[in-house]
Design a protein around this motif. Structure first.
Motif, PDB file in Angstrom:
ATOM      1  N   PRO A   1       0.838  -1.211   0.000  1.00  0.00           N
ATOM      2  CA  PRO A   1       0.000   0.000   0.000  1.00  0.00           C
ATOM      3  C   PRO A   1       0.863   1.248   0.000  1.00  0.00           C
ATOM      4  O   PRO A   1       1.948   1.276   0.587  1.00  0.00           O
ATOM      5  CB  PRO A   1      -0.794  -0.127   1.298  1.00  0.00           C
ATOM      6  N   PRO A   2       0.421   2.266  -0.669  1.00  0.00           N
ATOM      7  CA  PRO A   2       1.227   3.502  -0.720  1.00  0.00           C
ATOM      8  C   PRO A   2       1.319   4.154   0.661  1.00  0.00           C
ATOM      9  O   PRO A   2       0.370   4.127   1.455  1.00  0.00           O
ATOM     10  CB  PRO A   2       0.469   4.379  -1.715  1.00  0.00           C
ATOM     11  N   GLU A   3       2.477   4.716   0.942  1.00  0.00           N
ATOM     12  CA  GLU A   3       2.670   5.401   2.213  1.00  0.00           C
ATOM     13  C   GLU A   3       1.976   6.754   2.194  1.00  0.00           C
ATOM     14  O   GLU A   3       1.787   7.364   1.129  1.00  0.00           O
ATOM     15  CB  GLU A   3       4.166   5.599   2.482  1.00  0.00           C
ATOM     16  N   PRO A   4       1.563   7.252   3.355  1.00  0.00           N
ATOM     17  CA  PRO A   4       0.970   8.592   3.379  1.00  0.00           C
ATOM     18  C   PRO A   4       1.999   9.633   2.969  1.00  0.00           C
ATOM     19  O   PRO A   4       3.212   9.436   3.118  1.00  0.00           O
ATOM     20  CB  PRO A   4       0.560   8.755   4.853  1.00  0.00           C
ATOM     21  N   PRO A   5       1.541  10.711   2.394  1.00  0.00           N
ATOM     22  CA  PRO A   5       2.497  11.754   1.965  1.00  0.00           C
ATOM     23  C   PRO A   5       3.297  12.271   3.153  1.00  0.00           C
ATOM     24  O   PRO A   5       2.760  12.537   4.239  1.00  0.00           O
ATOM     25  CB  PRO A   5       1.599  12.836   1.367  1.00  0.00           C
ATOM     26  N   ARG A   6       4.571  12.403   2.966  1.00  0.00           N
ATOM     27  CA  ARG A   6       5.460  12.845   4.022  1.00  0.00           C
ATOM     28  C   ARG A   6       5.518  14.373   4.066  1.00  0.00           C
ATOM     29  O   ARG A   6       5.390  15.051   3.054  1.00  0.00           O
ATOM     30  CB  ARG A   6       6.864  12.274   3.820  1.00  0.00           C
ATOM     31  N   GLU A   7       5.758  14.866   5.290  1.00  0.00           N
ATOM     32  CA  GLU A   7       5.900  16.308   5.464  1.00  0.00           C
ATOM     33  C   GLU A   7       7.210  16.775   4.842  1.00  0.00           C
ATOM     34  O   GLU A   7       8.237  16.077   4.939  1.00  0.00           O
ATOM     35  CB  GLU A   7       5.871  16.663   6.952  1.00  0.00           C
ATOM     36  N   PRO A   8       7.207  17.939   4.219  1.00  0.00           N
ATOM     37  CA  PRO A   8       8.464  18.432   3.635  1.00  0.00           C
ATOM     38  C   PRO A   8       9.453  18.838   4.717  1.00  0.00           C
ATOM     39  O   PRO A   8       9.088  19.222   5.837  1.00  0.00           O
ATOM     40  CB  PRO A   8       8.015  19.640   2.799  1.00  0.00           C
ATOM     41  N   PHE A   9      10.710  18.746   4.382  1.00  0.00           N
ATOM     42  CA  PHE A   9      11.800  19.109   5.281  1.00  0.00           C
ATOM     43  C   PHE A   9      11.971  20.632   5.267  1.00  0.00           C
ATOM     44  O   PHE A   9      11.979  21.271   4.206  1.00  0.00           O
ATOM     45  CB  PHE A   9      13.093  18.428   4.852  1.00  0.00           C
ATOM     46  N   ARG A  10      12.123  21.207   6.445  1.00  0.00           N
ATOM     47  CA  ARG A  10      12.281  22.655   6.595  1.00  0.00           C
ATOM     48  C   ARG A  10      13.671  22.940   7.156  1.00  0.00           C
ATOM     49  O   ARG A  10      14.107  22.272   8.105  1.00  0.00           O
ATOM     50  CB  ARG A  10      11.201  23.243   7.502  1.00  0.00           C
ATOM     51  N   PHE A  11      14.316  23.961   6.605  1.00  0.00           N
ATOM     52  CA  PHE A  11      15.675  24.296   7.013  1.00  0.00           C
ATOM     53  C   PHE A  11      15.863  25.807   6.903  1.00  0.00           C
ATOM     54  O   PHE A  11      15.379  26.444   5.959  1.00  0.00           O
ATOM     55  CB  PHE A  11      16.704  23.576   6.131  1.00  0.00           C
ATOM     56  N   ARG A  12      16.568  26.359   7.881  1.00  0.00           N
ATOM     57  CA  ARG A  12      16.912  27.776   7.846  1.00  0.00           C
ATOM     58  C   ARG A  12      18.145  28.011   8.707  1.00  0.00           C
ATOM     59  O   ARG A  12      18.189  27.593   9.867  1.00  0.00           O
ATOM     60  CB  ARG A  12      15.769  28.660   8.329  1.00  0.00           C
ATOM     61  N   ALA A  13      19.125  28.670   8.126  1.00  0.00           N
ATOM     62  CA  ALA A  13      20.344  29.073   8.846  1.00  0.00           C
ATOM     63  C   ALA A  13      20.472  30.585   8.720  1.00  0.00           C
ATOM     64  O   ALA A  13      20.513  31.120   7.613  1.00  0.00           O
ATOM     65  CB  ALA A  13      21.574  28.375   8.277  1.00  0.00           C
ATOM     66  N   SER A  14      20.518  31.277   9.846  1.00  0.00           N
ATOM     67  CA  SER A  14      20.562  32.733   9.844  1.00  0.00           C
ATOM     68  C   SER A  14      21.575  33.210  10.878  1.00  0.00           C
ATOM     69  O   SER A  14      21.869  32.508  11.864  1.00  0.00           O
ATOM     70  CB  SER A  14      19.184  33.331  10.144  1.00  0.00           C
ATOM     71  N   VAL A  15      22.094  34.386  10.641  1.00  0.00           N
ATOM     72  CA  VAL A  15      23.060  35.009  11.546  1.00  0.00           C
ATOM     73  C   VAL A  15      22.299  35.993  12.435  1.00  0.00           C
ATOM     74  O   VAL A  15      21.615  36.894  11.934  1.00  0.00           O
ATOM     75  CB  VAL A  15      24.170  35.726  10.766  1.00  0.00           C
ATOM     76  N   ALA A  16      22.416  35.814  13.729  1.00  0.00           N
ATOM     77  CA  ALA A  16      21.704  36.655  14.682  1.00  0.00           C
ATOM     78  C   ALA A  16      22.450  37.964  14.906  1.00  0.00           C
ATOM     79  O   ALA A  16      23.677  38.033  14.760  1.00  0.00           O
ATOM     80  CB  ALA A  16      21.516  35.927  16.005  1.00  0.00           C
ATOM     81  N   ARG A  17      21.710  38.973  15.274  1.00  0.00           N
ATOM     82  CA  ARG A  17      22.270  40.268  15.628  1.00  0.00           C
ATOM     83  C   ARG A  17      22.216  40.453  17.145  1.00  0.00           C
ATOM     84  O   ARG A  17      21.366  39.852  17.819  1.00  0.00           O
ATOM     85  CB  ARG A  17      21.495  41.404  14.955  1.00  0.00           C
ATOM     86  N   PRO A  18      23.088  41.294  17.692  1.00  0.00           N
ATOM     87  CA  PRO A  18      23.001  41.566  19.128  1.00  0.00           C
ATOM     88  C   PRO A  18      21.645  42.161  19.497  1.00  0.00           C
ATOM     89  O   PRO A  18      21.157  43.087  18.851  1.00  0.00           O
ATOM     90  CB  PRO A  18      24.136  42.566  19.374  1.00  0.00           C
ATOM     91  N   GLY A  19      21.034  41.609  20.524  1.00  0.00           N
ATOM     92  CA  GLY A  19      19.724  42.070  20.962  1.00  0.00           C
ATOM     93  C   GLY A  19      18.559  41.315  20.373  1.00  0.00           C
ATOM     94  O   GLY A  19      17.411  41.560  20.777  1.00  0.00           O
ATOM     95  N   ASP A  20      18.799  40.396  19.440  1.00  0.00           N
ATOM     96  CA  ASP A  20      17.705  39.613  18.860  1.00  0.00           C
ATOM     97  C   ASP A  20      17.189  38.583  19.856  1.00  0.00           C
ATOM     98  O   ASP A  20      17.905  38.145  20.763  1.00  0.00           O
ATOM     99  CB  ASP A  20      18.166  38.893  17.590  1.00  0.00           C
ATOM    100  N   THR A  21      15.934  38.173  19.648  1.00  0.00           N
ATOM    101  CA  THR A  21      15.332  37.079  20.398  1.00  0.00           C
ATOM    102  C   THR A  21      14.703  36.129  19.400  1.00  0.00           C
ATOM    103  O   THR A  21      13.812  36.517  18.642  1.00  0.00           O
ATOM    104  CB  THR A  21      14.267  37.575  21.388  1.00  0.00           C
ATOM    105  N   LEU A  22      15.177  34.901  19.379  1.00  0.00           N
ATOM    106  CA  LEU A  22      14.684  33.877  18.461  1.00  0.00           C
ATOM    107  C   LEU A  22      13.775  32.929  19.232  1.00  0.00           C
ATOM    108  O   LEU A  22      14.141  32.440  20.305  1.00  0.00           O
ATOM    109  CB  LEU A  22      15.859  33.105  17.849  1.00  0.00           C
ATOM    110  N   LEU A  23      12.582  32.672  18.678  1.00  0.00           N
ATOM    111  CA  LEU A  23      11.589  31.825  19.332  1.00  0.00           C
ATOM    112  C   LEU A  23      11.199  30.686  18.400  1.00  0.00           C
ATOM    113  O   LEU A  23      10.719  30.922  17.288  1.00  0.00           O
ATOM    114  CB  LEU A  23      10.350  32.636  19.713  1.00  0.00           C
ATOM    115  N   MET A  24      11.419  29.461  18.842  1.00  0.00           N
ATOM    116  CA  MET A  24      10.958  28.258  18.145  1.00  0.00           C
ATOM    117  C   MET A  24       9.912  27.580  19.017  1.00  0.00           C
ATOM    118  O   MET A  24      10.120  27.391  20.221  1.00  0.00           O
ATOM    119  CB  MET A  24      12.126  27.308  17.882  1.00  0.00           C
TER     120      MET A  24
END
Length: 464
Positions: free
Chosen positions: A383-406
């Protein structure tokens, strides 16, 4: 005076015989008048003034008992005061010079009990080290709200029911709340995972799982934050989420030297392909575990979101990768930015060079036309497998004073759907100093009506 029954010792016992001799008359009132002047002269002679003149004499009262600090102590014949005296080890500071005697003169035979205050310090010509520092400005802290939006949520704010427990498998229990934090390099990390209001009311376990781990030491260390959310309405959702976090943590830990090197060198292509391979491998193990339990792949599945933070203070590259729904936000210059990597869906017919087959083989043979006739499936095909979620990727350079929320979808959805929630977090998180663990937990628990899922969040504050 000799002992009782002893013999007289001679001259030393004469006073005893003179006092108690039978010939000694009993004392009684004097036969001659004793005028006031004689009484005064007798008293004056007793204190050392033998001239008999009625001159001014200093006060000869017995000085009041005092300790070394000048505090008056209670005499043995005085009744105790209502309030008990203070401890002797912490005497009160002297209030100034205290004289034991009153009067205008002092006697040479009477010692003075005056307490002299220490002289003031002499002014120094040496200037203090450095200029005077201005007082630090007072930090205005916005009070934490319990809820935002149109009204209070339906469920209670505190847990109501505990999840059911198996006495033979107590390791399967999941805590209601998980809180963690650290500081490495130029960033400060805060992470929390909280059971949703709906699960707290129904007694369901928390479907979100949180993993924080450090691999390596010193500037070569790599910090991993992984969070997963189990599938909704499945019995083993919390186990699937925890198992996926363990698999990705093991894969990243074994490859952390190479990952740290790629992050420092800025090799985005190598990072994306390598992390994609590690993620697919972890998801494949999860599907294999579902098959061993006799479950369908979608019945034992979970979303995954990860964040890599190098401990090197000179490297401010932050790498995000994962599969599934959630949120990735950045607070910069007082405004929130939604930087979640968007996956573009391919729609429409294939075009040459994008989605279509090549017109010929590498050997030069022309391909025949595809009439679009599909082959019916056979009973022997899997039987066919259910569609898989796409892979997400991001690489960024932070600045002083930034706040990153995941965060997972339990917090990302109200952040996108209720404007008051990001506005409140902006006021709370715009200060240079990151909040403590308790304050961060309270901020992530600000409730919004209509959003009752589990919440897992990890925030990174960049040093100025």
């Amino acid at each position: 005076m000799s002992q009782q029954g002893g013999r007289p010792t001679g001259h030393s016992d004469d006073w005893w015989g003179q006092l108690y001799d039978d010939s000694t008359e009993d004392t009684g009132p004097t036969r001659t008048p004793y005028p006031l002047d004689n009484r005064f002269a007798s008293a004056a002679g007793a204190v050392g003034d033998t001239d008999g003149n009625r001159t001014h004499h200093p006060d000869t009262r017995v000085p009041e008992p005092r300790d070394g600090s000048g505090v008056r102590r209670r005499a043995p014949w005085e009744p105790p005061t209502a309030a008990p005296p203070g401890p002797d080890t912490f005497p009160s500071a002297p209030q100034g010079p205290t004289a034991a005697a009153t009067g205008s003169g002092t006697s040479a035979d009477t010692p003075s009990t005056t307490t002299t205050a220490p002289p003031p310090p002499e002014p120094s010509d040496t200037p203090p080290d450095g200029p005077p520092q201005p007082p630090a400005p007072a930090r205005h802290v916005t009070p934490t709200l319990h809820h935002v939006g149109s009204g209070p949520p339906t469920y209670e704010a505190e847990p109501t029911a505990l999840p059911p427990a198996d006495p033979d498998d107590l390791s399967d229990l999941v805590a209601d709340t998980v809180l963690d934090g650290a500081r490495y390099g130029a960033c400060t990390l805060r992470a929390a995972s909280v059971r949703g209001d709906s699960a707290r009311y129904r007694g369901d376990p928390r479907r979100d799982s949180l993993l924080t781990a450090r691999f390596g030491s010193g500037d070569e260390a790599l910090v991993l934050v992984a969070m997963a959310t189990g599938a909704r309405a499945t019995a083993g959702a919390h186990r699937a989420a925890a198992e996926l976090c363990q698999w990705i943590g093991r894969a990243v830990g074994r490859s952390h030297p190479r990952l740290t090197e790629d992050i420092r060198a800025g090799r985005r292509g190598d990072l994306k392909s390598g992390l994609h391979r590690l993620t697919d491998r972890s998801l494949g193990r999860l599907r294999a575990s579902a098959a061993e339990q006799g479950l369908k792949p979608d019945e034992y599945a979970a979303t995954l979101r990860c964040l890599l933070l190098p401990a090197d203070p000179e490297c401010r590259t932050r790498v995000f990768f994962g599969v599934g729904a959630g949120g990735l936000f950045r607070l910069r210059d007082g405004a929130w930015q939604d930087i979640e990597p968007q996956v573009t869906d391919v729609t429409g017919e294939p075009v040459v060079g994008f989605g279509s087959l090549p017109s010929e083989t590498p050997e030069g043979d022309r391909l025949t036309m595809d009439l679009g006739i599909t082959t019916p499936p056979t009973p022997y095909d899997p039987p066919p497998e259910p569609p898989r979620e796409p892979f997400r990727f991001r690489a960024s350079v932070a600045r002083p004073g930034d706040t990153l929320l995941m965060c997972t979808g339990g917090l990302a959805d109200p952040l996108r759907g209720e404007p008051e929630l990001p506005a409140h977090l902006t006021e709370r998180w715009s200060h240079p100093e990151p909040p403590g663990l308790a304050a961060f937990l309270a901020d992530t628990q600000v409730r919004v009506k209509g959003y009752a899922d589990d919440r897992t969040a990890a925030a990174v504050w960049e040093a100025l």
